[in-house]
Scaffold this motif. Structure first.
Motif, mmCIF file in Angstrom:
data_model
loop_
_atom_site.group_PDB
_atom_site.id
_atom_site.type_symbol
_atom_site.label_atom_id
_atom_site.label_comp_id
_atom_site.label_asym_id
_atom_site.label_seq_id
_atom_site.Cartn_x
_atom_site.Cartn_y
_atom_site.Cartn_z
ATOM 1 N N LEU A 36 0.826 -1.212 0.000
ATOM 2 C CA LEU A 36 0.000 0.000 0.000
ATOM 3 C C LEU A 36 0.862 1.265 0.000
ATOM 4 O O LEU A 36 0.542 2.241 -0.671
ATOM 5 C CB LEU A 36 -0.938 -0.007 1.201
ATOM 6 C CG LEU A 36 -2.075 -1.013 1.131
ATOM 7 C CD1 LEU A 36 -2.816 -1.048 2.460
ATOM 8 C CD2 LEU A 36 -3.004 -0.691 -0.013
ATOM 9 N N TYR A 37 1.959 1.224 0.760
ATOM 10 C CA TYR A 37 2.880 2.363 0.748
ATOM 11 C C TYR A 37 3.472 2.572 -0.646
ATOM 12 O O TYR A 37 3.552 3.691 -1.138
ATOM 13 C CB TYR A 37 4.007 2.152 1.759
ATOM 14 C CG TYR A 37 5.124 3.143 1.598
ATOM 15 C CD1 TYR A 37 4.976 4.460 2.025
ATOM 16 C CD2 TYR A 37 6.322 2.787 0.980
ATOM 17 C CE1 TYR A 37 5.995 5.379 1.847
ATOM 18 C CE2 TYR A 37 7.336 3.694 0.799
ATOM 19 C CZ TYR A 37 7.167 4.999 1.229
ATOM 20 O OH TYR A 37 8.171 5.911 1.039
ATOM 21 N N TRP A 38 3.875 1.470 -1.288
ATOM 22 C CA TRP A 38 4.477 1.563 -2.622
ATOM 23 C C TRP A 38 3.468 2.084 -3.642
ATOM 24 O O TRP A 38 3.810 2.888 -4.505
ATOM 25 C CB TRP A 38 5.016 0.205 -3.018
ATOM 26 C CG TRP A 38 5.981 0.236 -4.157
ATOM 27 C CD1 TRP A 38 5.838 -0.375 -5.350
ATOM 28 C CD2 TRP A 38 7.243 0.918 -4.208
ATOM 29 N NE1 TRP A 38 6.925 -0.121 -6.142
ATOM 30 C CE2 TRP A 38 7.800 0.668 -5.475
ATOM 31 C CE3 TRP A 38 7.936 1.707 -3.304
ATOM 32 C CZ2 TRP A 38 9.023 1.190 -5.850
ATOM 33 C CZ3 TRP A 38 9.159 2.226 -3.693
ATOM 34 C CH2 TRP A 38 9.686 1.967 -4.940
ATOM 35 N N PHE A 39 2.214 1.622 -3.537
ATOM 36 C CA PHE A 39 1.170 2.117 -4.419
ATOM 37 C C PHE A 39 0.936 3.614 -4.189
ATOM 38 O O PHE A 39 0.815 4.386 -5.147
ATOM 39 C CB PHE A 39 -0.133 1.355 -4.203
ATOM 40 C CG PHE A 39 -1.284 1.919 -4.988
ATOM 41 C CD1 PHE A 39 -1.359 1.742 -6.351
ATOM 42 C CD2 PHE A 39 -2.285 2.644 -4.354
ATOM 43 C CE1 PHE A 39 -2.398 2.275 -7.081
ATOM 44 C CE2 PHE A 39 -3.326 3.181 -5.071
ATOM 45 C CZ PHE A 39 -3.392 3.002 -6.438
ATOM 46 N N HIS A 40 0.886 4.035 -2.932
ATOM 47 C CA HIS A 40 0.676 5.454 -2.629
ATOM 48 C C HIS A 40 1.837 6.295 -3.158
ATOM 49 O O HIS A 40 1.632 7.402 -3.663
ATOM 50 C CB HIS A 40 0.522 5.652 -1.120
ATOM 51 C CG HIS A 40 0.282 7.073 -0.732
ATOM 52 N ND1 HIS A 40 1.289 7.910 -0.342
ATOM 53 C CD2 HIS A 40 -0.857 7.795 -0.694
ATOM 54 C CE1 HIS A 40 0.794 9.098 -0.080
ATOM 55 N NE2 HIS A 40 -0.512 9.058 -0.279
ATOM 56 N N HIS A 41 3.038 5.770 -3.055
ATOM 57 C CA HIS A 41 4.206 6.490 -3.566
ATOM 58 C C HIS A 41 4.095 6.712 -5.071
ATOM 59 O O HIS A 41 4.367 7.809 -5.562
ATOM 60 C CB HIS A 41 5.485 5.706 -3.252
ATOM 61 C CG HIS A 41 6.713 6.227 -3.915
ATOM 62 N ND1 HIS A 41 7.313 7.406 -3.541
ATOM 63 C CD2 HIS A 41 7.450 5.733 -4.940
ATOM 64 C CE1 HIS A 41 8.368 7.611 -4.316
ATOM 65 N NE2 HIS A 41 8.476 6.606 -5.170
ATOM 66 N N HIS A 42 3.685 5.702 -5.807
ATOM 67 C CA HIS A 42 3.583 5.831 -7.255
ATOM 68 C C HIS A 42 2.322 6.574 -7.684
ATOM 69 O O HIS A 42 2.326 7.247 -8.716
ATOM 70 C CB HIS A 42 3.621 4.454 -7.923
ATOM 71 C CG HIS A 42 4.998 3.902 -8.019
ATOM 72 N ND1 HIS A 42 5.967 4.441 -8.820
ATOM 73 C CD2 HIS A 42 5.582 2.859 -7.398
ATOM 74 C CE1 HIS A 42 7.082 3.764 -8.691
ATOM 75 N NE2 HIS A 42 6.877 2.800 -7.828
ATOM 76 N N ALA A 43 1.256 6.464 -6.923
ATOM 77 C CA ALA A 43 0.002 7.125 -7.301
ATOM 78 C C ALA A 43 0.076 8.633 -7.092
ATOM 79 O O ALA A 43 -0.614 9.386 -7.774
ATOM 80 C CB ALA A 43 -1.158 6.547 -6.510
ATOM 81 N N THR A 44 0.898 9.093 -6.164
ATOM 82 C CA THR A 44 0.987 10.528 -5.884
ATOM 83 C C THR A 44 2.239 11.161 -6.477
ATOM 84 O O THR A 44 2.439 12.367 -6.336
ATOM 85 C CB THR A 44 0.975 10.774 -4.373
ATOM 86 O OG1 THR A 44 2.062 10.066 -3.768
ATOM 87 C CG2 THR A 44 -0.343 10.313 -3.762
#
Length: 51
Positions: A36-44
């Motif tokens: 989830l952290y990795w997804f948030h990093h790439h999504a933002t």
């Protein structure tokens, strides 16, 4: 980073197959949080595309 996530899921599956279910749940939960952290990093992350 993605290979680390796949490695952690693999380790969690190995723990589950060998009967160490407590460690398996903890490792899987850590994997979900990191994913989830990795997804948030790439999504933002802003895109540097010049059109």
């Amino acid at each position: 980073m993605m290979s680390l996530l796949f490695l952690l899921v693999f380790v969690a599956m190995l723990c589950a197959f060998t009967g160490i279910k407590g460690a398996s749940y903890i490792i899987f939960a850590i994997t979900v949080v990191l994913g989830l952290y990795w997804f948030h990093h790439h999504a933002t992350d802003p895109l540097s595309i010049l059109l």
